[in-house]
Scaffold this active site. Structure first.
Site, PDB file in Angstrom:
ATOM      1  N   ASP A  28       0.838  -1.200   0.000  1.00 35.87           N
ATOM      2  CA  ASP A  28       0.000   0.000   0.000  1.00 35.87           C
ATOM      3  C   ASP A  28       0.875   1.253   0.000  1.00 35.87           C
ATOM      4  O   ASP A  28       1.701   1.444   0.888  1.00 35.87           O
ATOM      5  CB  ASP A  28      -0.868  -0.011   1.264  1.00 35.87           C
ATOM      6  CG  ASP A  28      -1.812   1.177   1.320  1.00 35.87           C
ATOM      7  OD1 ASP A  28      -2.977   1.015   0.919  1.00 35.87           O
ATOM      8  OD2 ASP A  28      -1.377   2.256   1.776  1.00 35.87           O
ATOM      9  N   TYR A  40       2.737   9.993  -0.302  1.00 31.85           N
ATOM     10  CA  TYR A  40       3.844   9.439   0.500  1.00 31.85           C
ATOM     11  C   TYR A  40       5.198   9.769  -0.143  1.00 31.85           C
ATOM     12  O   TYR A  40       6.236   9.638   0.492  1.00 31.85           O
ATOM     13  CB  TYR A  40       3.744   7.919   0.666  1.00 31.85           C
ATOM     14  CG  TYR A  40       2.504   7.387   1.354  1.00 31.85           C
ATOM     15  CD1 TYR A  40       1.588   8.244   1.977  1.00 31.85           C
ATOM     16  CD2 TYR A  40       2.244   6.019   1.390  1.00 31.85           C
ATOM     17  CE1 TYR A  40       0.447   7.741   2.596  1.00 31.85           C
ATOM     18  CE2 TYR A  40       1.115   5.511   2.012  1.00 31.85           C
ATOM     19  CZ  TYR A  40       0.222   6.368   2.606  1.00 31.85           C
ATOM     20  OH  TYR A  40      -0.897   5.852   3.210  1.00 31.85           O
ATOM     21  N   LYS A  81      -2.836   5.953  -3.993  1.00 31.19           N
ATOM     22  CA  LYS A  81      -3.929   6.888  -3.665  1.00 31.19           C
ATOM     23  C   LYS A  81      -3.753   8.226  -4.358  1.00 31.19           C
ATOM     24  O   LYS A  81      -2.636   8.693  -4.551  1.00 31.19           O
ATOM     25  CB  LYS A  81      -4.000   7.103  -2.142  1.00 31.19           C
ATOM     26  CG  LYS A  81      -4.026   5.822  -1.354  1.00 31.19           C
ATOM     27  CD  LYS A  81      -4.144   6.009   0.137  1.00 31.19           C
ATOM     28  CE  LYS A  81      -3.805   4.702   0.841  1.00 31.19           C
ATOM     29  NZ  LYS A  81      -2.367   4.519   1.090  1.00 31.19           N
ATOM     30  N   HIS A 111      -7.686   9.698  -1.511  1.00 33.90           N
ATOM     31  CA  HIS A 111      -6.961   9.674  -0.230  1.00 33.90           C
ATOM     32  C   HIS A 111      -7.758  10.332   0.902  1.00 33.90           C
ATOM     33  O   HIS A 111      -7.816   9.804   2.009  1.00 33.90           O
ATOM     34  CB  HIS A 111      -5.606  10.367  -0.409  1.00 33.90           C
ATOM     35  CG  HIS A 111      -4.565   9.928   0.572  1.00 33.90           C
ATOM     36  ND1 HIS A 111      -3.235   9.849   0.253  1.00 33.90           N
ATOM     37  CD2 HIS A 111      -4.657   9.556   1.857  1.00 33.90           C
ATOM     38  CE1 HIS A 111      -2.556   9.434   1.302  1.00 33.90           C
ATOM     39  NE2 HIS A 111      -3.396   9.253   2.289  1.00 33.90           N
TER      40      HIS A 111
END
Ligand code: A2P
Length: 286
Positions: free
Chosen positions: A48, A53, A78, A111
């Site tokens: 994931d 990120y 996401k 997200h």
């Protein structure tokens, strides 16, 4: 569920391995690359990540270096808040695929919802983004579509306008932060719940209640947290960049939590909470 490769079936028939390896707060570069490779070597088949990120390219590199076939791995990424709206969503997904070095992802998630504190048109904005998701899904760029951090009110609004309903909602969930109302709503609507920060970002691992239960089962506090999600068919996404912990966090298939221990964990006061509540502390305002 008896092993990492056992799966839940999403409502479109796609199979999703029952524990995912989380990469939130994993630094880009060698750390993300090596820890993803390590996770795959330890048997995880579900990774994931997220555009926000900032580690998609290293995650993709770790996957390729592992030698595990792409089709044997379930990859989630996401869509970020800056890319809301139909056109930007299509471009954002293309960018994520490029970063990952892949021609499809298994699951793409919104997200964070747009919420009333951010815009009075929040429902319309989420619907526009979702239309982009539906297009990407129909075009075969993503095998399943879902959301993250959506509350029932956001899901109800989306339900009124969507053609394809979200298959997943990924939320913060751990002992000390159940979000029962969200979990119950999603499960009643055939939406798989995933738990981000199932260890409460590590903070829950120090909690005396969790440790007392761990001692009773001769397991670690991390095992108790991961199992806590699994007992309710919630899919946990534990994160670690430490090889021994990456491996150890998979040892959760040899015990089950008794109802009274689950009830104790449910009743814990707020512990390890991130502070990110979609309506009150929307991601746009972080
Ligand atoms: P690290 O990545 O340095 O190994 P969450 O998944 O809830 O977001 O929690 C992630 C945090 O918990 C990270 O700080 C991670 O540290 C730590 N962590 C993950 N697994 C374990 C474990 N088995 N024992 C102790 N800490 C852990």
């Amino acid at each position: 569920m008896n092993k990492l490769t056992d799966t839940y079936t999403l409502k479109n028939g796609v199979q999703i391995p029952c524990i995912g390896y989380g990469t939130w707060q994993t630094p880009d570069g060698a750390t993300a690359r090596d820890s993803v490779k390590c996770a795959l070597e330890c048997g995880y088949r579900h990774i994931d990540t997220a555009a926000a990120y900032g580690n998609e390219s290293s995650v993709g590199e770790g996957i390729r270096l592992s030698g595990v076939k792409r089709e044997d791995i379930f990859v989630t990424t996401k869509h970020w808040i800056a890319d809301r709206g139909y056109d930007k969503t299509i471009l954002a997904c293309e960018k994520s695929l490029k970063e990952l070095g892949m021609d499809y992802v298994d699951l793409y998630l919104i997200h964070w919802p747009c919420v009333a504190k951010i815009s009075e048109n929040w429902a319309e904005i989420n619907a526009d983004t979702w239309r982009g998701f539906e297009k990407l899904y129909k075009d075969g760029k993503i095998r399943a579509i879902g959301v993250s951090n959506f509350l029932p009110s956001h899901l109800e609004a989306l339900k009124k306008v969507c053609e394809i309903a979200p298959m997943v909602n990924q939320i913060e969930h751990h002992p000390g932060y159940y979000q029962k109302e969200v979990v119950d709503y999603c499960q009643a609507n055939d939406m798989l719940v995933q738990a981000w920060s199932p260890l409460g970002c590590g903070a829950v691992l120090k909690d005396p209640t969790v440790n007392a239960i761990a001692e009773k089962y001769n397991k670690t506090a991390a095992h108790i947290c991961i199992r806590y999600a699994m007992e309710r068919n919630i899919l946990p996404l534990p994160k670690s960049v430490t090889p021994s912990r990456i491996a150890d966090n998979t040892k959760v298939f040899d015990f089950t939590l008794a109802p009274e221990d689950l009830a104790t964990l449910d009743a814990m006061p707020k512990t390890g909470y991130s502070g990110y509540y979609p309506d009150e502390a929307p991601a746009d305002a972080l």
